[in-house]
Design an enzyme around this catalytic site. Structure first.
Site, PDB file in Angstrom:
ATOM      1  N   THR A  14       0.834  -1.210   0.000  1.00  0.00           N
ATOM      2  CA  THR A  14       0.000   0.000   0.000  1.00  0.00           C
ATOM      3  C   THR A  14       0.866   1.256   0.000  1.00  0.00           C
ATOM      4  OG1 THR A  14      -1.658  -1.219   1.253  1.00  0.00           O
ATOM      5  CG2 THR A  14      -1.867   1.186   1.240  1.00  0.00           C
ATOM      6  N   VAL A  15       1.767   1.350   0.966  1.00  0.00           N
ATOM      7  CA  VAL A  15       2.560   2.582   1.116  1.00  0.00           C
ATOM      8  C   VAL A  15       3.686   2.643   0.080  1.00  0.00           C
ATOM      9  CG1 VAL A  15       3.875   4.010   2.709  1.00  0.00           C
ATOM     10  CG2 VAL A  15       2.017   2.583   3.585  1.00  0.00           C
ATOM     11  N   ILE A 138      -0.569  13.519   8.417  1.00  0.00           N
ATOM     12  CA  ILE A 138      -0.425  14.710   9.266  1.00  0.00           C
ATOM     13  C   ILE A 138       1.059  14.898   9.595  1.00  0.00           C
ATOM     14  CG2 ILE A 138      -1.065  15.808  11.443  1.00  0.00           C
ATOM     15  CD1 ILE A 138      -3.466  13.909  11.597  1.00  0.00           C
ATOM     16  N   GLU A 192      -8.086  -4.641   9.283  1.00  0.00           N
ATOM     17  CA  GLU A 192      -7.302  -5.781   8.805  1.00  0.00           C
ATOM     18  C   GLU A 192      -8.030  -7.086   9.118  1.00  0.00           C
ATOM     19  OE1 GLU A 192      -4.027  -5.603   7.609  1.00  0.00           O
ATOM     20  OE2 GLU A 192      -3.949  -3.417   7.713  1.00  0.00           O
ATOM     21  N   ASP A 203      -1.309  -0.388  18.089  1.00  0.00           N
ATOM     22  CA  ASP A 203      -0.869   0.548  17.054  1.00  0.00           C
ATOM     23  C   ASP A 203      -0.850   1.984  17.600  1.00  0.00           C
ATOM     24  OD1 ASP A 203      -0.461   1.189  14.047  1.00  0.00           O
ATOM     25  OD2 ASP A 203      -2.170   2.428  14.606  1.00  0.00           O
ATOM     26  N   LYS A 207       2.521   4.581  18.194  1.00  0.00           N
ATOM     27  CA  LYS A 207       2.603   5.973  17.751  1.00  0.00           C
ATOM     28  C   LYS A 207       2.784   6.912  18.939  1.00  0.00           C
ATOM     29  CE  LYS A 207      -0.296   4.832  13.793  1.00  0.00           C
ATOM     30  NZ  LYS A 207      -1.698   4.685  13.374  1.00  0.00           N
ATOM     31  N   GLY A 304      -3.570   5.061   4.672  1.00  0.00           N
ATOM     32  CA  GLY A 304      -3.912   4.969   3.265  1.00  0.00           C
ATOM     33  C   GLY A 304      -2.711   5.318   2.399  1.00  0.00           C
TER      34      GLY A 304
HETATM   35  N1  LIG Z   1      -1.085   1.056   5.091  1.00  0.00           N
HETATM   36  C1  LIG Z   1      -1.084   2.209   5.717  1.00  0.00           C
HETATM   37  O1  LIG Z   1      -2.019   2.999   5.568  1.00  0.00           O
HETATM   38  C2  LIG Z   1       0.072   2.602   6.601  1.00  0.00           C
HETATM   39  C3  LIG Z   1       0.035   3.853   7.253  1.00  0.00           C
HETATM   40  C4  LIG Z   1       1.116   4.250   8.042  1.00  0.00           C
HETATM   41  C5  LIG Z   1       2.204   3.397   8.170  1.00  0.00           C
HETATM   42  N2  LIG Z   1       2.201   2.175   7.554  1.00  0.00           N
HETATM   43  C6  LIG Z   1       3.380   1.323   7.716  1.00  0.00           C
HETATM   44  O2  LIG Z   1       4.004   1.181   6.457  1.00  0.00           O
HETATM   45  C7  LIG Z   1       4.630  -0.085   6.370  1.00  0.00           C
HETATM   46  C8  LIG Z   1       4.109  -0.821   5.136  1.00  0.00           C
HETATM   47  O3  LIG Z   1       2.702  -0.959   5.271  1.00  0.00           O
HETATM   48  P1  LIG Z   1       1.784  -1.415   4.045  1.00  0.00           P
HETATM   49  O4  LIG Z   1       0.398  -1.203   4.488  1.00  0.00           O
HETATM   50  O5  LIG Z   1       2.251  -0.774   2.796  1.00  0.00           O
HETATM   51  O6  LIG Z   1       2.089  -2.977   4.014  1.00  0.00           O
HETATM   52  P2  LIG Z   1       1.795  -4.014   2.834  1.00  0.00           P
HETATM   53  O7  LIG Z   1       0.788  -3.481   1.900  1.00  0.00           O
HETATM   54  O8  LIG Z   1       1.585  -5.324   3.489  1.00  0.00           O
HETATM   55  O9  LIG Z   1       3.193  -4.047   2.043  1.00  0.00           O
HETATM   56  C9  LIG Z   1       4.339  -4.695   2.544  1.00  0.00           C
HETATM   57  C10 LIG Z   1       5.338  -4.831   1.397  1.00  0.00           C
HETATM   58  O10 LIG Z   1       6.513  -5.459   1.904  1.00  0.00           O
HETATM   59  C11 LIG Z   1       6.864  -6.517   1.023  1.00  0.00           C
HETATM   60  N3  LIG Z   1       7.557  -7.543   1.803  1.00  0.00           N
HETATM   61  C12 LIG Z   1       7.096  -8.247   2.851  1.00  0.00           C
HETATM   62  N4  LIG Z   1       8.029  -9.103   3.297  1.00  0.00           N
HETATM   63  C13 LIG Z   1       9.095  -8.934   2.496  1.00  0.00           C
HETATM   64  C14 LIG Z   1      10.372  -9.539   2.415  1.00  0.00           C
HETATM   65  N5  LIG Z   1      10.739 -10.486   3.276  1.00  0.00           N
HETATM   66  N6  LIG Z   1      11.206  -9.119   1.458  1.00  0.00           N
HETATM   67  C15 LIG Z   1      10.856  -8.152   0.578  1.00  0.00           C
HETATM   68  N7  LIG Z   1       9.679  -7.541   0.608  1.00  0.00           N
HETATM   69  C16 LIG Z   1       8.804  -7.933   1.555  1.00  0.00           C
HETATM   70  C17 LIG Z   1       5.583  -7.019   0.422  1.00  0.00           C
HETATM   71  O11 LIG Z   1       5.850  -7.674  -0.809  1.00  0.00           O
HETATM   72  P3  LIG Z   1       4.668  -8.248  -1.772  1.00  0.00           P
HETATM   73  O12 LIG Z   1       3.883  -7.049  -2.208  1.00  0.00           O
HETATM   74  O13 LIG Z   1       5.371  -8.882  -2.904  1.00  0.00           O
HETATM   75  O14 LIG Z   1       3.891  -9.185  -0.909  1.00  0.00           O
HETATM   76  C18 LIG Z   1       4.812  -5.702   0.246  1.00  0.00           C
HETATM   77  O15 LIG Z   1       5.149  -5.106  -0.966  1.00  0.00           O
HETATM   78  C19 LIG Z   1       4.345  -0.776   7.703  1.00  0.00           C
HETATM   79  O16 LIG Z   1       5.405  -0.552   8.587  1.00  0.00           O
HETATM   80  C20 LIG Z   1       3.096  -0.080   8.198  1.00  0.00           C
HETATM   81  O17 LIG Z   1       2.963  -0.113   9.584  1.00  0.00           O
HETATM   82  C21 LIG Z   1       1.148   1.774   6.772  1.00  0.00           C
END
Ligand SMILES: NC(=O)c1ccc[n+]([C@@H]2O[C@H](COP(=O)([O-])OP(=O)(O)OC[C@H]3O[C@@H](n4cnc5c(N)ncnc54)[C@H](OP(=O)(O)O)[C@@H]3O)[C@@H](O)[C@H]2O)c1
Length: 430
Positions: A14-15, A138, A192, A203, A207, A304
């Site tokens: 996502t990010v 923010i 989730e 979570d 923060k 998001g």
């Molecule tokens: N989602 C939000 O709104 C949000 C907001 C604030 C902060 N965050 C933080 O941002 C971070 C990412 O969140 P997300 O929501 O983007 O997570 P996500 O959608 O689950 O994406 C995780 C990514 O990491 C990759 N990945 C996982 N294990 C891996 C490995 N061993 N080697 C290489 N790549 C690997 C996955 O690959 P594949 O795509 O190939 O599976 C995926 O692309 C987290 O720390 C989360 O807490 C998220």
């Protein structure tokens, strides 16, 4: 213009995909602001074949993000994999050891290892930036670290988890129960599949631990956060809160007290007249009180792809511009050890709901327990008396000590005055 800042993006979920999209969409704008081009050179994720809706052909692909962290073609590693330990931590530590700046959205990692990582960044002479880790879009990290630098802060608190806020908002609007609304939120993608981190307050606690450090110049201490989630909040309590002129919100609150620094996450009842009571749905808000600036409030989307990527890219612009600021506002070596204020010593007012069977003596037992622990009642509310059936009795207290409140509730249960465990929600006066 100087040479391009070469970016390696580890994690394209996502990010990560959102970050690539922002960098591609606003390449010229960002170059103008940063004074140099910000150019993705390498990327990594788990499955290479996955369609992520973005063009990745121009970038070198790594199956292993650890290889990206060591690459000579990367100046800054953007860690968007997630997790307090495991590969994300390895990538971040290795990148810094190889002289690369790090930008991350990983609140779990920073909450658990922030002080150590900030020290490592300073030792390596690189930036460690994590704007996206707290309240998504923010810019609260920058606000605390830079915008409010003139102030001694007394308190910082906020609605830091959009999933919980969405659930509580929907429960209030629809009168439905927690489990029902959670199931719907999962179907709609607002929660989730495994919602525990969100709804149990973890979570928010991650923060909050980061905000505490930024606000008070203390080492990040996630373990000291008193954490309760929203599973126990019921439709009935939301209804009573409305009647009493309150809204129920899951807040993370950090403040200086005479006993040390209090860090707590739990459902709160706040007066509906307060602006933060009206931050609804998936939105986040943070309030910070400084001695010269007074109260400031920040509001926006807390998660998001777009909002979170906005924060990640802002950090990249800072890195591209050059001069470094300490990750937690003061040099990591100068962060003070946090002295946690014990929750038992917390002082505040309380809302309590008892379910009682209306029989002679019940009120005397409740009143007796309050008296024995010197807890003074502010108001009492009871609707519909049906002899022999269980009915809710709600009371609010004047300011008292948490330990006394807990002892009172235990005594009431012990006396057999109630037919369900009492529900207690802290009232926050602010
Ligand atoms: N989602 C939000 O709104 C949000 C907001 C604030 C902060 N965050 C933080 O941002 C971070 C990412 O969140 P997300 O929501 O983007 O997570 P996500 O959608 O689950 O994406 C995780 C990514 O990491 C990759 N990945 C996982 N294990 C891996 C490995 N061993 N080697 C290489 N790549 C690997 C996955 O690959 P594949 O795509 O190939 O599976 C995926 O692309 C987290 O720390 C989360 O807490 C998220």
């Amino acid at each position: 213009m100087g040479g391009a800042l070469r970016v390696g993006v580890a994690g394209l979920g996502t990010v990560g995909a959102g970050t690539v999209r922002v960098l591609q969409t606003h390449a010229a704008l960002l170059a103008a602001r940063a004074g140099r081009e910000i150019k993705i050179t390498e990327v990594s994720a788990k499955s290479r074949g996955k369609d992520r809706g973005i063009a990745l052909d121009a970038y070198r692909w790594h199956d292993d993000p650890r290889a990206l962290a060591e690459s000579n073609e990367v100046d800054v590693v953007v860690e968007l994999i997630g997790g307090a330990d495991g590969v994300a931590g390895e990538v971040v530590r290795s990148a810094m050891a190889h002289g690369k700046h790090v930008v991350t959205a990983n609140k779990a990692l920073i909450a658990h290892h922030g002080t150590e990582l900030a020290l490592a960044a300073e030792k390596a002479g690189v930036s460690l930036a994590f704007e996206a880790a707290v309240a998504g879009g923010i810019p609260i990290v920058k606000a605390l670290r830079e915008g409010l630098a003139a102030n001694k802060l007394s308190r910082v608190y906020g609605i830091l988890n959009g999933t919980c806020n969405y659930i509580l908002t929907t429960m209030r609007a629809s009168g439905r129960e927690f489990a029902d609304v959670l199931a719907e939120a999962q179907k709609l993608g607002y929660a989730e599949a495994d919602p525990a981190f969100d709804i149990d307050g973890v979570d928010t606690a991650h923060k909050l631990a980061i905000l505490t450090s930024l606000a008070f110049g203390t080492e990040v201490n996630f373990k000291a956060v008193h954490t309760e989630g929203i599973r126990e909040v019921s439709a009935l309590d939301i209804q009573f809160a409305d009647e009493l002129g309150y809204r129920i919100k899951l807040l993370g609150i950090a403040r200086r007290t005479e006993n040390g620094i209090e860090q707590r996450v739990h459902p709160c009842m706040i007066r509906e007249a307060l602006p933060i009571a009206h931050i609804d749905g998936a939105f986040n808000a943070v309030v910070a009180d400084g001695d010269f600036v007074d109260t400031t409030m920040y509001e926006g989307r807390g998660a998001g792809a777009g909002p979170t990527a906005s924060a990640v890219v802002a950090d990249l612009v800072d890195v591209a511009r050059g001069p470094r600021v300490p990750a937690f506002a003061v040099p990591a070596g100068a962060l003070e050890t946090l002295k946690p204020a014990p929750m038992a010593a917390h002082r505040g007012s309380y809302y309590v709901r008892f379910m009682v069977v209306d029989r002679p003596g019940v009120f005397a037992e409740i009143a007796g327990a309050l008296r024995d622990h010197a807890v003074s009642m502010e108001a009492i509310l009871q609707h519909g008396r049906a002899p022999g059936e269980k009915v809710p009795v709600v009371l609010t207290t004047h300011e008292t000590e948490e330990a006394a409140m807990q002892a009172t509730l235990a005594a009431i249960v012990q006396a057999g005055a109630v037919v369900e465990p009492p529900r207690m929600i802290r009232l926050e006066a602010f």
